[in-house]
Motif scaffolding. Sequence first.
Motif, PDB file in Angstrom:
ATOM      1  N   ASP A   9       0.831  -1.205   0.000  1.00 15.04           N
ATOM      2  CA  ASP A   9       0.000   0.000   0.000  1.00 15.04           C
ATOM      3  C   ASP A   9       0.866   1.258   0.000  1.00 15.04           C
ATOM      4  N   ALA A  10       1.942   1.257   0.787  1.00 17.86           N
ATOM      5  CA  ALA A  10       2.835   2.419   0.841  1.00 17.86           C
ATOM      6  C   ALA A  10       3.544   2.627  -0.490  1.00 17.86           C
ATOM      7  N   LEU A  11       3.947   1.544  -1.144  1.00 13.46           N
ATOM      8  CA  LEU A  11       4.606   1.647  -2.448  1.00 13.46           C
ATOM      9  C   LEU A  11       3.694   2.311  -3.470  1.00 13.46           C
ATOM     10  N   ASN A  12       2.462   1.795  -3.593  1.00  7.77           N
ATOM     11  CA  ASN A  12       1.545   2.371  -4.570  1.00  7.77           C
ATOM     12  C   ASN A  12       1.104   3.775  -4.178  1.00  7.77           C
ATOM     13  N   GLU A  13       1.015   4.055  -2.899  1.00  4.49           N
ATOM     14  CA  GLU A  13       0.683   5.411  -2.432  1.00  4.49           C
ATOM     15  C   GLU A  13       1.782   6.390  -2.860  1.00  4.49           C
ATOM     16  N   ALA A  62      -0.080   5.080 -12.100  1.00  5.80           N
ATOM     17  CA  ALA A  62      -1.029   5.444 -11.043  1.00  5.80           C
ATOM     18  C   ALA A  62      -2.191   4.459 -10.935  1.00  5.80           C
ATOM     19  N   ALA A  63      -2.230   3.426 -11.738  1.00  9.57           N
ATOM     20  CA  ALA A  63      -3.338   2.465 -11.691  1.00  9.57           C
ATOM     21  C   ALA A  63      -3.383   1.723 -10.353  1.00  9.57           C
ATOM     22  N   GLY A  64      -2.237   1.348  -9.818  1.00  8.25           N
ATOM     23  CA  GLY A  64      -2.200   0.693  -8.512  1.00  8.25           C
ATOM     24  C   GLY A  64      -2.671   1.622  -7.405  1.00  8.25           C
ATOM     25  N   TYR A  65      -2.295   2.875  -7.482  1.00  8.85           N
ATOM     26  CA  TYR A  65      -2.752   3.894  -6.528  1.00  8.85           C
ATOM     27  C   TYR A  65      -4.270   4.037  -6.596  1.00  8.85           C
ATOM     28  N   THR A  66      -4.798   4.027  -7.820  1.00 10.97           N
ATOM     29  CA  THR A  66      -6.243   4.141  -8.001  1.00 10.97           C
ATOM     30  C   THR A  66      -6.960   2.935  -7.407  1.00 10.97           C
ATOM     31  N   LEU A  67      -6.408   1.747  -7.590  1.00 14.72           N
ATOM     32  CA  LEU A  67      -6.986   0.550  -6.990  1.00 14.72           C
ATOM     33  C   LEU A  67      -6.911   0.613  -5.465  1.00 14.72           C
ATOM     34  N   ASN A  70      -9.702   2.640  -4.211  1.00 10.76           N
ATOM     35  CA  ASN A  70     -11.017   2.197  -4.660  1.00 10.76           C
ATOM     36  C   ASN A  70     -11.594   3.123  -5.731  1.00 10.76           C
ATOM     37  N   GLY A  71     -10.737   3.575  -6.644  1.00 11.10           N
ATOM     38  CA  GLY A  71     -11.167   4.539  -7.644  1.00 11.10           C
ATOM     39  C   GLY A  71     -11.459   3.958  -9.008  1.00 11.10           C
ATOM     40  N   HIS A  72     -11.282   2.654  -9.169  1.00  8.80           N
ATOM     41  CA  HIS A  72     -11.561   2.061 -10.470  1.00  8.80           C
ATOM     42  C   HIS A  72     -13.062   1.919 -10.682  1.00  8.80           C
ATOM     43  N   VAL A  73     -13.452   1.906 -11.934  1.00 13.41           N
ATOM     44  CA  VAL A  73     -14.861   1.802 -12.291  1.00 13.41           C
ATOM     45  C   VAL A  73     -15.358   0.399 -11.984  1.00 13.41           C
ATOM     46  N   ARG A  74     -16.531   0.331 -11.406  1.00 13.98           N
ATOM     47  CA  ARG A  74     -17.166  -0.958 -11.155  1.00 13.98           C
ATOM     48  C   ARG A  74     -18.662  -0.761 -11.282  1.00 13.98           C
ATOM     49  N   VAL A  75     -19.356  -1.853 -11.414  1.00 14.44           N
ATOM     50  CA  VAL A  75     -20.811  -1.795 -11.487  1.00 14.44           C
ATOM     51  C   VAL A  75     -21.330  -1.702 -10.057  1.00 14.44           C
ATOM     52  N   ASP A  76     -21.779  -0.522  -9.680  1.00 14.33           N
ATOM     53  CA  ASP A  76     -22.195  -0.281  -8.307  1.00 14.33           C
ATOM     54  C   ASP A  76     -23.646  -0.633  -8.015  1.00 14.33           C
TER      55      ASP A  76
END
Length: 181
Positions: A9-13, A62-67, A70-76
């Motif tokens: 988490d720290a790496l992707n942050e 930045a894709a790992g940071y987005t994951l 919880n910023g990736h698109v999903r069917v909510d």
Amino acid sequence: MTKLISLIDALNERIGRTVAWLALIMVLVQFIIVVQRYVFGIGSIWMQESIVYMHGFLFMLAAGYTLLHNGHVRVDVFYRQATPHRKALTDLCGTVFFLMPVCVAIIWLAWPYVSNSWAIFEGSKETSGIHGVFLLKSVIIVFAVLMILQGVSLAAHSVRILTGAETPPDPTSADTPPELF
């Protein structure tokens, strides 16, 4: 296990916060390109290509940071109303059955593409362009590795939530994006 999760988490942050600066730099470089071209009549292929490089680096790294956030698109439709237990189960299954296989396939399929580019130190087709296309292509593999790492963290968080070893994140926290609908 929690130390590994924290490390990922720290790496992707850190990577996400660092490459976020590329957005500002892209705007500034694009502004300079426009001023040079339309005010002074000067063009720069190198600067124009740098926008493409920065854009690629920004979104791929930045894709790992987005994951993580919880910023990736999903069917909510179902996920939004689900209990924390069901959300953790959905995240775990999505990571194991979709994220990981897709990222492994990306590495598997991109490896020859990237290694061929490195073999010839592929550069720009333009004489005055950036001669680092091989570096840009390498980001594909870095992207997949960062996503796998963050997927491992997400799966571990999910397992910990399912076993009761971790409390689910508060949906009203600052990390949770606001609901649009």
